[in-house]
Enzyme design. Structure first.
Site, mmCIF file in Angstrom:
data_model
loop_
_atom_site.group_PDB
_atom_site.id
_atom_site.type_symbol
_atom_site.label_atom_id
_atom_site.label_comp_id
_atom_site.label_asym_id
_atom_site.label_seq_id
_atom_site.Cartn_x
_atom_site.Cartn_y
_atom_site.Cartn_z
ATOM 1 N N ILE A 133 0.908 -1.472 -0.110
ATOM 2 C CA ILE A 133 0.174 -0.011 -0.314
ATOM 3 C C ILE A 133 0.601 1.144 0.354
ATOM 4 O O ILE A 133 2.142 1.316 0.498
ATOM 5 C CB ILE A 133 -0.992 -0.035 1.424
ATOM 6 C CG1 ILE A 133 -1.740 -1.285 1.112
ATOM 7 C CG2 ILE A 133 -2.037 1.435 1.477
ATOM 8 C CD1 ILE A 133 -2.751 -2.110 0.567
ATOM 9 N N GLU A 134 0.162 2.108 -0.689
ATOM 10 C CA GLU A 134 1.726 3.522 -1.035
ATOM 11 C C GLU A 134 0.859 4.616 -1.449
ATOM 12 O O GLU A 134 1.106 5.792 -1.687
ATOM 13 C CB GLU A 134 2.738 3.093 -2.312
ATOM 14 C CG GLU A 134 3.431 1.357 -2.687
ATOM 15 C CD GLU A 134 3.943 2.113 -3.345
ATOM 16 O OE1 GLU A 134 4.545 2.663 -4.002
ATOM 17 O OE2 GLU A 134 4.705 0.219 -2.989
#
Ligand code: NAG
Ligand code: NAG
Ligand code: NAG
Length: 268
Positions: A133-134
């Protein structure tokens, strides 16, 4: 990681099955589920130049049922195949723990031990989930993982949960989840800006694994660039990376191995 053909502009990504013949590989996160709530209320997956056979009606969810044999042959070769959520260019995130838990059920039904008419990989039952998750809110990832754990708890098949945090500690998106839910593997991404001796922030991650993690047996991996063009900086060749891995394994009992981003560049 397989799926994003990150090797700029060139279609160097081969079929998943090709890589599973390499006995040095133990696990392949398939990247990415890049949108959680797409058309038809179902997630979207993107596999670059692979699986271009269209989507399930009313959705943007790729129909990759023709890959199911390849996945099963990978698994027969003792290669775990997991589904990775997120990536650098994604529309992801939850508004609440409840929504996240519900999405855990969706992922379970689409990719893991559940059931659905729109399973992208058909009968193949993947071995778990990965969180890369960025972007988006950090809400709910612990609840998501806990739901996956609950749904898989009555199974004889073992399911794995991994995450690919940035090396800056704690991770802005999954840092809370890593302390509240059980992860098996952490693929720490290369730090692009720091000096190489601290490139993977291993001492801090090792201390986290033993003292703060919800699973004190969690394994920490060195996440490395598979070529010069796979990361802004921080690339070292296989011979140096091997030396770093051996030294890290000797120094830190949480060491699990090496993750490479990504397959399309590791073999070019
Ligand atoms: C697309 O579908 C055809 C016909 O079912 C199949 O032979 C082919 O392998 C599929 N290709 C991919 C990339 O899924
Ligand atoms: C697991 O099995 C137990 C006993 O059969 C049952 O009570 C429980 O609801 C099951 N849990 C799940 C998540 O299916
Ligand atoms: C790996 O990189 C080092 C440092 O740049 C270099 O000395 C060495 O020859 C390289 N090894 C291989 C196998 O390319």
């Amino acid at each position: 990681y397989w799926g994003q053909n990150s090797y700029a502009g060139v279609e160097s990504q081969k079929n998943l099955g090709f890589y599973c013949q390499d006995h040095s590989i133990n696990a392949i996160p398939v990247a990415f589920v890049d949108e959680f709530f797409g058309p038809g209320g179902l997630p979207t997956i993107n596999l670059a130049n692979s699986c271009q056979n269209g989507t399930f009606p009313g959705t943007n969810l790729l129909d990759c049922r023709s890959m199911s044999d390849q996945i099963q042959s990978c698994q027969a070769n003792n290669v775990l195949v997991t589904i990775s959520l997120g990536g650098g260019d994604s529309t992801v995130g939850f508004s609440s723990d409840q929504e996240a838990a519900q999405f855990g059920e969706t992922i379970w039904n689409l990719f893991l031990g559940g059931d659905s008419d729109t399973r992208p990989f058909g009968a193949a039952i993947l071995d778990g989930v990965d969180l890369d998750i960025e972007q988006g809110p950090s809400v709910g990832y612990g609840a998501f993982v806990n739901k996956i754990r609950t749904l898989s708890s009555n199974n004889t098949k073992r399911y794995y949960v991994s995450a690919a945090p940035q090396c800056q500690f704690p991770d802005a998106y999954v840092g809370d989840a890593l302390n509240t839910a059980e992860f098996d593997m952490i693929y720490v991404q290369v730090c692009y800006t720091t000096h190489r001796v601290n490139v993977h922030n291993v001492p801090q991650q090792d201390a986290w694994a033993k003292n703060q993690s919800h699973n004190s047996d969690v394994k920490v991996y060195i996440g490395a660039a598979a070529s010069h063009t796979a990361a802004g900086s921080g690339y070292v060749n296989g011979s140096i990376l091997g030396d770093i891995a051996i030294a890290t394994q000797r120094a830190f009992s949480s060491f699990g191995g090496v993750m490479l981003w990504d397959m399309s560049q590791a073999y070019s």
